[in-house]
Scaffold this motif. Structure first.
Motif, PDB file in Angstrom:
ATOM      1  N   ARG A  62       1.204  -1.130   0.182  1.00 53.42           N
ATOM      2  CA  ARG A  62       0.346   0.351  -0.257  1.00 53.42           C
ATOM      3  C   ARG A  62       1.082   1.075  -0.182  1.00 53.42           C
ATOM      4  O   ARG A  62       0.796   2.282  -1.114  1.00 53.42           O
ATOM      5  N   LYS A 122       0.443   2.897  -2.927  1.00 54.54           N
ATOM      6  CA  LYS A 122      -0.440   2.753  -3.576  1.00 54.54           C
ATOM      7  C   LYS A 122      -1.071   4.426  -3.901  1.00 54.54           C
ATOM      8  O   LYS A 122      -0.774   5.555  -3.728  1.00 54.54           O
ATOM      9  N   GLY A 149      -4.104   5.722  -5.055  1.00 52.51           N
ATOM     10  CA  GLY A 149      -5.660   6.258  -4.506  1.00 52.51           C
ATOM     11  C   GLY A 149      -6.259   6.201  -6.381  1.00 52.51           C
ATOM     12  O   GLY A 149      -7.545   6.492  -6.236  1.00 52.51           O
TER      13      GLY A 149
END
Lengths: 389, 115
Positions: free
Chosen positions: A67, A70, A72
């Motif tokens: 993550r 990540k 988004g």
């Protein structure tokens, strides 16, 4: 000897330490990022390529989860499906947008596979990530250029039908989009305005200016019948819009089918020609003013009306024809184009524009053209004029 | 493209050598002209003796240079044009805009005559 060497390598590979060392070196030195997580998704290993691509050091990445990268930009459903696939033992292959430590987004072609122990239980996940941002950008650019190309192709497929005339034009752009153009516009009084133009420079920028010029000419040709007046108005409009030093050469010829006349105005365009039925030059249509877009006050005059006889041919070209060069840097020149037409006077206008294009390409060695090649041919067609007379 | 600057009798002469074509070369010429104008030059001669090729973008650049000079009350003249470039000026009718001379001396002298 070769067999012996191969046997040696195989033996080395089969020795646990030899193979292990080799695999470690492979993973450490590959250009693609490699990430190994445990079953819970906690990062246990990243290779140097990962550090280089993402900007995170191994120390920063270990103990965290992917993550970390990540962006988004993928929704929860995306990750849910990804994990469902992995937990079912299926590898994931796809493009993921990740975020580097610097905040910069990048496209990554990613393969995630599960590692299993001897009982078939998933113990780890191995992820191999290839940075495909540049490739992706290139593909996107090509995609948009292709759309621009298709739009421009449609602008350049105009055909004209005028009683007593056989008319055709063709453009071949040096790049996917080009700065040359031709157009046929039927005016309110039934005359045909034939346009041929060349925007300085090549490529996408020239194509945008070409589209703008075409739109102005189309609009003003419906308001003004005089070719010089149209050029003056298009010039005033372009002067405000064009970048420093950019300009358009444009020749407008007005064909009057009732009175068999042609009248023209030319903004810095290369000479165009009216050929007698014998193929000899009857009239040279020289430029009547400077190119468009350079000087705010430029005013353009139309030529006197020139009467047209059966069998005569108007030859409109851009410098992609006349300046096409061969291996010895000799130029094709207007002479070769006119000679070609003289030798093929019986051909239709469509055949002539195709023939000029093929002859120019053959002259310059058949390679990709270095400039846009455009020609328009208007033949005073004997049959049609005879019928209307 | 190489640009060398010299002064002859108060006239700024730029010796250009190479190609003036779309992209860096054209920008280089324009920026140099702007720089000269910025320094207060009011009489500029572009010596094109060493220029092998000028394309449409290069021609556009020279026109921009000419216009920039004119807007500041300065004058830009051309010397030593190749046959092909002279033809290009004729075709585009820009020959009516630029003052052109066979050599730098004549171009420089032409300023003195006016003054």
């Amino acid at each position: 000897m070769a067999d012996l060497e191969r046997a040696g390598i195989q033996e080395q590979m089969q020795r646990p330490h030899g193979r292990y060392d080799q695999l470690v070196r492979a993973v450490e030195q590959t250009a693609d990022s490699v990430v190994i997580t445990n079953r819970q998704g906690v990062i246990e290993y990243v290779n140097p390529a990962f550090e280089e691509t993402t900007g995170y050091s191994a120390d920063e990445a270990l103990g965290r989860t992917p993550r970390l990268l990540k962006s988004g930009l993928h929704d929860e459903q995306f990750y849910k499906e990804l994990w469902a696939s992995l937990m079912a033992g299926k590898p994931f292959r796809g493009i993921i947008i990740n975020r580097k430590k610097s905040g910069q987004l990048y496209w990554s072609a990613q393969t995630i596979s599960s590692m299993k122990d001897e009982n078939g239980e998933i113990t780890h996940f191995v992820s191999v990530l290839k940075d495909v941002t540049e490739l992706r950008k290139q593909q996107e650019q090509e995609f948009h250029l292709q759309i621009a190309h298709e739009i421009q192709e449609r602008l350049n497929t105009t055909v004209a039908s005028l009683p007593g005339f056989d008319i055709a034009g063709t453009v071949c752009s040096a790049t996917l989009t080009g700065g040359d153009y031709f157009d046929f516009i039927v005016q309110a009084d039934g005359c045909l305005c034939v346009a041929i133009g060349d925007v300085s420079g090549h490529g996408f920028g020239a194509a945008l200016v070409m589209a703008e010029t075409r739109a102005y000419v189309r609009s003003y040709a419906l308001l003004e019948s005089d070719m010089g007046a149209i050029l003056s108005r298009v010039n005033s409009a372009l002067v405000k819009d064009l970048a420093r030093g950019q300009y358009v050469t444009l020749l407008l010829a007005r064909l009057d089918p009732r009175n068999r006349l042609v009248q023209y105005a030319s903004a810095g365009h290369i000479p165009c020609y009216l050929l007698r039925p014998s193929g000899q030059i009857g009239h040279v249509m020289e430029s009547t003013g400077p190119p468009l877009g350079l000087f705010a006050g430029s005013q353009f005059c139309s030529s006197p009306a020139i009467s047209l006889d059966y069998g005569e041919t108007l030859v409109l070209l851009t410098d992609g024809v006349t300046e096409a060069a061969n291996e010895d840097e000799a130029q094709f020149g207007a002479d070769r184009a006119l000679e070609f037409i003289k030798c093929h006077l019986q051909n239709s206008a469509a055949e002539l524009v195709r023939g000029i294009h093929e002859t120019v390409r053959a002259f310059s060695g058949g390679g990709p053209p270095s400039d846009d090649i455009t020609s328009v041919i208007c033949k005073v067609s004997l049959a049609a004029m005879g019928a209307s007379a | 493209l190489q640009i060398k600057e010299k002064q002859i009798n108060g006239v700024s002469v730029l010796d250009l050598a190479g190609r003036i074509t779309l992209g860096d070369e054209s920008n280089q010429v324009y920026l140099k002209i702007k720089e000269m104008l910025g320094k207060g030059a009011s009489q500029i001669v572009l010596n094109l003796a060493g220029v092998r090729h000028i394309d449409s973008a290069g021609l556009g650049t020279l026109v921009s240079g000419y216009t920039s000079a004119q807007n500041l009350g300065a004058t830009l003249k051309l010397a030593n044009l190749t046959k092909r470039f002279r033809e290009l000026l004729n075709i585009t009718k820009l020959v009516t805009i630029f003052e052109t001379y066979d050599n730098v001396d004549d171009a420089v002298k032409s300023f003195a005559k006016k003054a």
